[in-house]
Design an enzyme around this catalytic site. Sequence first.
Site, PDB file in Angstrom:
ATOM      1  N   SER A 175      66.892  38.141  22.493  1.00 26.33           N
ATOM      2  CA  SER A 175      66.342  39.606  22.218  1.00 26.33           C
ATOM      3  C   SER A 175      65.625  40.243  23.446  1.00 26.33           C
ATOM      4  O   SER A 175      66.325  40.094  24.435  1.00 26.33           O
ATOM      5  CB  SER A 175      65.214  39.387  20.888  1.00 26.33           C
ATOM      6  OG  SER A 175      65.037  40.694  20.339  1.00 26.33           O
ATOM      7  N   GLU A 179      74.802  41.653  22.070  1.00 27.41           N
ATOM      8  CA  GLU A 179      74.457  41.627  20.660  1.00 27.41           C
ATOM      9  C   GLU A 179      73.307  42.764  20.444  1.00 27.41           C
ATOM     10  O   GLU A 179      72.556  43.050  21.321  1.00 27.41           O
ATOM     11  CB  GLU A 179      74.154  40.025  20.391  1.00 27.41           C
ATOM     12  CG  GLU A 179      73.004  39.659  21.026  1.00 27.41           C
ATOM     13  CD  GLU A 179      71.840  40.137  20.526  1.00 27.41           C
ATOM     14  OE1 GLU A 179      71.332  40.234  19.347  1.00 27.41           O
ATOM     15  OE2 GLU A 179      70.554  39.848  21.347  1.00 27.41           O
ATOM     16  N   HIS A 209      71.146  38.066  16.269  1.00 26.55           N
ATOM     17  CA  HIS A 209      69.935  38.239  15.390  1.00 26.55           C
ATOM     18  C   HIS A 209      70.359  37.975  13.914  1.00 26.55           C
ATOM     19  O   HIS A 209      69.509  38.202  13.146  1.00 26.55           O
ATOM     20  CB  HIS A 209      69.203  39.591  15.358  1.00 26.55           C
ATOM     21  CG  HIS A 209      68.596  39.859  16.509  1.00 26.55           C
ATOM     22  ND1 HIS A 209      69.171  40.283  17.837  1.00 26.55           N
ATOM     23  CD2 HIS A 209      67.317  40.172  16.683  1.00 26.55           C
ATOM     24  CE1 HIS A 209      68.419  40.386  18.806  1.00 26.55           C
ATOM     25  NE2 HIS A 209      67.174  40.439  18.025  1.00 26.55           N
TER      26      HIS A 209
END
Length: 310
Positions: free
Chosen positions: A115, A214, A281
Amino acid sequence: MITEDTAVRPPVLRPGDTVLLVSPSGPTSPERVARGMELLTGWGLRPVPAPNAYARHGYLAGTDELRAADLNAAFADPQVRGVICTRGGYGAQRMVEAIDMAAVRRDPKVVAGFSDITALQFALWRGARLAGVHGPGAAWRDERTPLRSAESLHRALMTTEPVTVAAVAEEETFGVRVPGRATGTLFGGNLCMIAASIGTPDLPDLTGAVLLIEDVQEPPYKVDRMLTHLRRAGALDGLAGVAVGQFTDCGDGWDTTVVDVLTERLGDLGVPVLGGLPIGHGPNQLTVPVGTSATLDADAGTLVVQPAVA
């Protein structure tokens, strides 16, 4: 000597090694990290929360100075053999300039997270050519990252085996595919952080690379905007291939889906594209090295990545 095309692979983690748990981005709590510490301890590691791991400063895990201090302490301490980020969130970009890259180069250590941690991985590549691990943080949730996820992280941290991730038909991005096979250094992670690195010293040269993307909770038009920004900036020129991970909660209620956007914005790059990879995620997140050589085979539906550790 560290050159543009040479990855520094830190030592593999072994039972008995101390790993420091750091929070370079958003805040967390001991309750959220307890399960992650239990897993790491079960692998024979010695997880130790950094002094400021549970600090809070608004939406940050403490001030920029405190977050950087924990990272620098980890890189400077010969007893610490690995750095596990607790979570992402936001904030890594605010303090990466304060990282002691000379210490990173003197004693390279594996750094794991995802992330917002994409920004940290980029900075460590810029400053030390350090390969890293894109995988779950220590704020572990069994309902999202079950046994398979734990085994994947363990393999990436504690073995020197190549990592293979296969596309999964149940993943929303499974239909995003352009046939072909490509080999190159795997860079990337969170699309938002990749786009936010444009114009900074940290965005790697993606010529000949395989780009991993992503994201989470970004509507289709924002995904379009980020990919268009990367294209217009020339960041995708010369790319070898694109590995598409999970785009979680990205677009309910829109006429144009995130799969539509990914297909259009990636489909005309003239390189192989493989979607449906359980990286990101979403549920059953798997771990991959970044900064090492990877082979993306869109025909076979696999991404094979060389280890981040040696």
